[in-house]
Motif scaffolding. Sequence first.
Motif, short mmCIF file in Angstrom:
data_model
loop_
_atom_site.label_atom_id
_atom_site.label_comp_id
_atom_site.label_asym_id
_atom_site.label_seq_id
_atom_site.Cartn_x
_atom_site.Cartn_y
_atom_site.Cartn_z
N ARG A 70 84.88 -37.92 -65.51
CA ARG A 70 84.30 -36.94 -64.30
C ARG A 70 85.41 -35.71 -65.30
NH1 ARG A 70 83.55 -40.90 -61.10
NH2 ARG A 70 81.43 -40.79 -59.28
N SER A 71 84.62 -34.29 -65.08
CA SER A 71 85.96 -33.55 -65.28
C SER A 71 87.30 -33.02 -64.53
CB SER A 71 85.58 -32.32 -65.60
OG SER A 71 84.21 -32.49 -66.88
N ALA A 72 88.39 -32.61 -64.86
CA ALA A 72 89.57 -33.03 -64.22
C ALA A 72 90.06 -31.86 -63.94
CB ALA A 72 90.66 -34.38 -64.26
N LEU A 73 89.98 -31.02 -63.25
CA LEU A 73 90.81 -29.21 -63.00
C LEU A 73 92.64 -29.87 -63.88
CD1 LEU A 73 91.07 -26.86 -62.35
CD2 LEU A 73 91.72 -27.10 -59.73
N ILE A 74 93.05 -28.83 -64.57
CA ILE A 74 94.81 -28.93 -64.97
C ILE A 74 95.24 -27.84 -63.96
CG2 ILE A 74 95.95 -28.41 -66.90
CD1 ILE A 74 94.07 -28.86 -68.41
#
Length: 436
Positions: free
Chosen positions: A385-389
Amino acid sequence: MPPGREVPDSVLATMREDWNNRAKEDAYYYVGFAHPDQDTEVFQSTAAPIVAVIEAEFYRLPAPPAECKALEIGCGPGRLMLPLSRHFAEIHGVDVSDEMVARATQLLAQAPNAHPHTGTGADLSMFEDNTFDFAYSYAVFQHIPSQAVVLKYLREIQRVLKPRGIFRGQFHGAPQSENPDTWAGCFFTEDELADFASQRQLQLLALTGEGTQYLWTTFRKVDPALSYDAPADLSRVKVQAVTGAHGHSTVPQRGAYAAVSLWLTGLPDTCDCNDLSVSFPAPGPPVRPCYLSPVDPASGGAQLNAVMPRGVPAGTAKIILLHRGKPVSEGSIEVTPGPTPAPTISTVTDGLNRLSEFTVSSDAFKVILEDVDNPEDVYFQVDGRSALITHRNCLHRVRDQYYFTVMVPPGVRSGDRELRIQACGVELPPVSLHFV
């Protein structure tokens, strides 16, 4: 802020209220920032690396530390004062929060030469002129919401230092917020701090960490017995050798070792990093040095360090020392091709507990990467899953070291999960994180 303009009382009142509230909630966490509900032993252990940075400047003191008086700006509950008290005849600390000072008084009961004080948040009016040999501050100015407050503190530091007294201080060197508050406070550029030193009769001896959270400076109060405005006698100044700043005979174009040392003789003690500059064979103006060692009184011997600008071609490079823009002496060094960027993972910790490596118990985690050419070209995935910076902070310009705060993606379950990082087109080896 123009000289003489007062800091609004409302700013100081907000600083006191906010830091009193933080002290009541969890003083050790808001100061040490290791993890919530630390015990005293863990809290004090977080002081060690900062104490080492401060101790490294003791060789500049005008007398042995045991004969000196020291001052900490923003002493909090005494985390740094306690270990540093063993060095000095007397050490004082000031803090805007009386709640923090009450905790410092308890912690420092075992150190009778250590004295914490509640201050106004902007001045040192309880101390007379020319009182201290050494002053320092860490993780304080970065939380002050107004440059005007910090500059007033700096003027006060200059006042209470003895001639040739030393100040070592940390500032935030990158913008934190469009609306600074008592957590994400104001920031300074290198030029702003250098200009302040030149205007306030302070010699600039070190300035490192441009554009990062850890912008460190070292000032020395001028000695009234010396003339700083008179033309300096530079006839004896000579660059005896140029080496890599880490002792190598060559210097790479980029990377952790891309800095040079000029080994000088004949340098007047009145010179500093504002007077001197270093020219490299590359487009752009000469660069301000980042470090000047003490000058040997007999030979005028000194070490002057400067970071290499990007773009210096490989081969033999002529390095020119300038004083107030005029060439004084020169040397040369062999510049080798810079290494290809190779991003690597330094550490991964929980978002709230910096001591919890590779274990995540909050809704975010923090990652430090080295050798990142472009921090905007970094991506994180957890369990596919893409993770938000949410934040990117530069920690070290020369090493291209960056600190990322990353949110845990929705749907990630507890247990061991795979973290994948793509940095500047490079897929890094996967890391196993344990989610609680």
